[in-house]
Write an enzyme that holds these catalytic residues in place. Structure first.
Site, PDB file in Angstrom:
ATOM      1  NE  ARG A  70      -1.473  -1.948   3.433  1.00 15.78           N
ATOM      2  CZ  ARG A  70      -1.624  -2.298   4.703  1.00 15.78           C
ATOM      3  NH1 ARG A  70      -2.714  -1.962   5.351  1.00 15.78           N
ATOM      4  NH2 ARG A  70      -0.676  -2.980   5.331  1.00 15.78           N
ATOM      5  CB  CYS A 118      -4.152   0.139  -7.018  1.00 17.25           C
ATOM      6  SG  CYS A 118      -2.402   0.519  -7.026  1.00 17.25           S
ATOM      7  N   GLY A 163      -9.815   5.909  -4.118  1.00 19.12           N
ATOM      8  CA  GLY A 163      -9.157   6.491  -5.295  1.00 19.12           C
ATOM      9  C   GLY A 163      -7.806   5.829  -5.450  1.00 19.12           C
ATOM     10  NE  ARG A 176      -0.638   7.608  -9.948  1.00 19.21           N
ATOM     11  CZ  ARG A 176       0.207   6.586 -10.036  1.00 19.21           C
ATOM     12  NH1 ARG A 176       0.315   5.922 -11.165  1.00 19.21           N
ATOM     13  NH2 ARG A 176       0.943   6.232  -9.006  1.00 19.21           N
ATOM     14  CB  ALA A 214     -18.564   4.825   5.656  1.00 21.43           C
TER      15      ALA A 214
END
Ligand code: UGA
Length: 461
Positions: A154, A277, A274, A344, A269
């Site tokens: 990650r 990946c 985003g 991104r 939540a």
């Protein structure tokens, strides 16, 4: 052992550093000369906490070059870690993978023991087979076994994830698997020193090595990401229902997560996922299944839910402010999550554009990602590196990522600066004391009246 890594993005550079840290000699190939020059000086091309320190600490075993020929001499494995961005139709664009394969094959020498070619990049199922075919065609005298070794790191904790993985997946023929077993031995046996200034994580069990066929390894990566993305979309829908029924999402997910069959991770939540990946991989899996005659309905729903979730902020703003036109809205957090400068597919970017399109004056802040955000948002919003400036005179603030810089602000900080202290918590991350001291709206915190703006209107823009 001597290994090579092609590509210096998050996956390539972290893999290279982790393997060097674990004791291997790693040659990294990157075609961008400027990038190589700054890597040689110890500067990663992106922000990732502690990566530069680790690179410096194992600099003797980490070499950067633009030359495949140089990097391949004597290597036992070549990891392909180049980008596989989404094409227009959602499928993965493999042009960088093919160019890497060609470069590798063209730069093999006959005296070499052929290295194992390993795909680290996330590639569509069957790519390993296609690579093997291409090698047979391009270099019939060479015997390069091809393996899939997907990465599960990650961003924001990539080195730790690489050195202390839950599992190591190796797909391919036995000859390739044997080399990869050897390469990963120090990580499996944890025979390396802890990273500078750290200890080995307490309670972390050593990883299982899962050896499978190449196609299963390739698919497992997509399936894992798509499952996590679906989980997030599922919990976001539960939160949306909580808002309508007056229930509290934290209580609901605490109960759900207490069931070991469900578990508590990835049940937060908010504005949705985003990054480079989840959005790309869910679309690619959907597209891949469709190309093979299967409609992956669940993944398609997860994508749709995610794309609309961020616009719920817009509904709330329009509802509480009576419209956003001419309002000053502070977006706190522009990266797709905390701990990275990567924007991104960040929910904040889409939201900033949507707000600006409706005439709002948007001011965006991020501790790390302002430079990257500037490239994609250009003149759409004002950007600042000062939280104080972002909040001053704002009609509302929206927390888009859970950077600690925001979580440490108290309610008075908002009240003293904002025209009206409306705070929308897009990550359900703000502490109770802040929630009580401002006009607070979270996701699935219950007791929210139906927004008046119609969802169809939002989606139409
Ligand atoms: C993800 C996977 O978690 C990694 O295992 C995988 O290796 C990586 O993609 C990849 O394919 O390279 P990453 O994109 O770095 O890693 O980020 P995550 O921490 O997984 O978060 C993804 C998004 O989901 C973020 O926008 C985050 O804010 C959001 N999220 C996460 C939620 O909205 N709720 C959650 O409960 C968890």
């Amino acid at each position: 052992m001597k290994v090579a890594v092609v590509g210096c993005g998050y996956v390539g550079l972290t893999t290279a550093t982790a393997l060097a840290w674990a004791g291997h000699r790693v040659n990294v190939v990157e075609i961008d000369e400027r990038r190589v020059a700054s890597l040689r000086e110890g500067h990663p091309p992106f922000f990732e906490a502690h990566l530069d320190e680790a690179m410096a600490a194992c600099a003797r075993r980490l070499r950067f070059s633009t030359s495949h020929a140089e990097a391949l001499v004597g290597t036992r494995a070549v990891f392909i870690a180049v980008g596989t961005p989404a094409s227009k139709d959602g499928s993965a664009d493999l042009s960088q993978v093919w160019s890497a394969v060609e470069q590798i094959v063209c730069n093999l020498t006959r005296s070499n023991v052929d290295p194992v070619l390993v795909t680290k990049s996330t590639v569509p199922v069957g790519t390993g087979d296609d690579i093997a075919d291409r090698i047979r065609h391009l270099a019939p005298h060479h015997q390069l076994p091809v393996a899939s070794n997907p990465e599960f790191l990650r961003q924001g904790r990539s080195l730790r994830d690489s050195l202390y993985p839950d599992r190591i997946v190796i797909g391919g023929p036995e000859r390739a698997r044997a080399v990869l077993r050897e390469i990963y031995r120090p990580i499996v046996e944890r025979s390396f020193e802890p990273l500078p200034g750290t200890t080995h994580p307490y309670g972390h069990t050593t990883p299982s090595v899962i050896e499978v066929d190449r196609r299963s390894a390739e698919l497992a990566k997509y399936a894992a990401n798509a499952f996590l993305a679906t989980r997030i979309s599922f919990v976001n829908e539960v939160a949306n229902v909580c808002d309508r029924l007056g229930a509290d999402i934290d209580s609901v997910t605490a109960i759900m997560g207490a069931d070991p069959r469900i578990g508590s991770h990835f049940l937060h939540a908010g504005v949705g996922y985003g990054g480079s990946c989840f959005p790309k991989d869910t679309r690619a899996l959907h597209q891949l299944a469709r190309m093979h005659g299967y409609e992956f309905a669940l993944v398609s729903a997860a994508i749709r839910v995610n794309e609309s979730q961020r616009f719920r902020v817009l509904e709330r703003l329009a509802w509480t402010l009576g419209g956003v036109e001419g309002r000053r809205i502070a977006l706190l957090g522009l990266a797709f999550k905390a701990g990275t400068d990567d924007v991104r597919e960040a929910p904040s970017i889409a939201l900033a554009r949507a707000l600006a399109a409706r005439g709002a004056n948007v001011i965006g802040h991020d501790p790390r990602a302002v430079a990257n955000a500037r490239q994609v948002l250009q003149k759409v919003v004002v950007l600042t590196t000062s939280i104080d400036e972002a909040l001053r005179g704002a009609d509302a603030a929206v927390l888009m990522t859970e950077w600690p810089d925001y979580l440490s602000l108290d309610a008075q900080y908002y009240r003293a600066r904002m025209r009206r202290p409306i705070v929308i918590d897009g990550r359900n991350a703000l502490p109770e004391a802040v929630r009580r001291g401002v006009e607070y709206y979270g996701f699935g915190r219950g007791a929210l009246r139906q927004p008046t703006i119609e969802r169809s209107r939002v989606a139409a823009d």
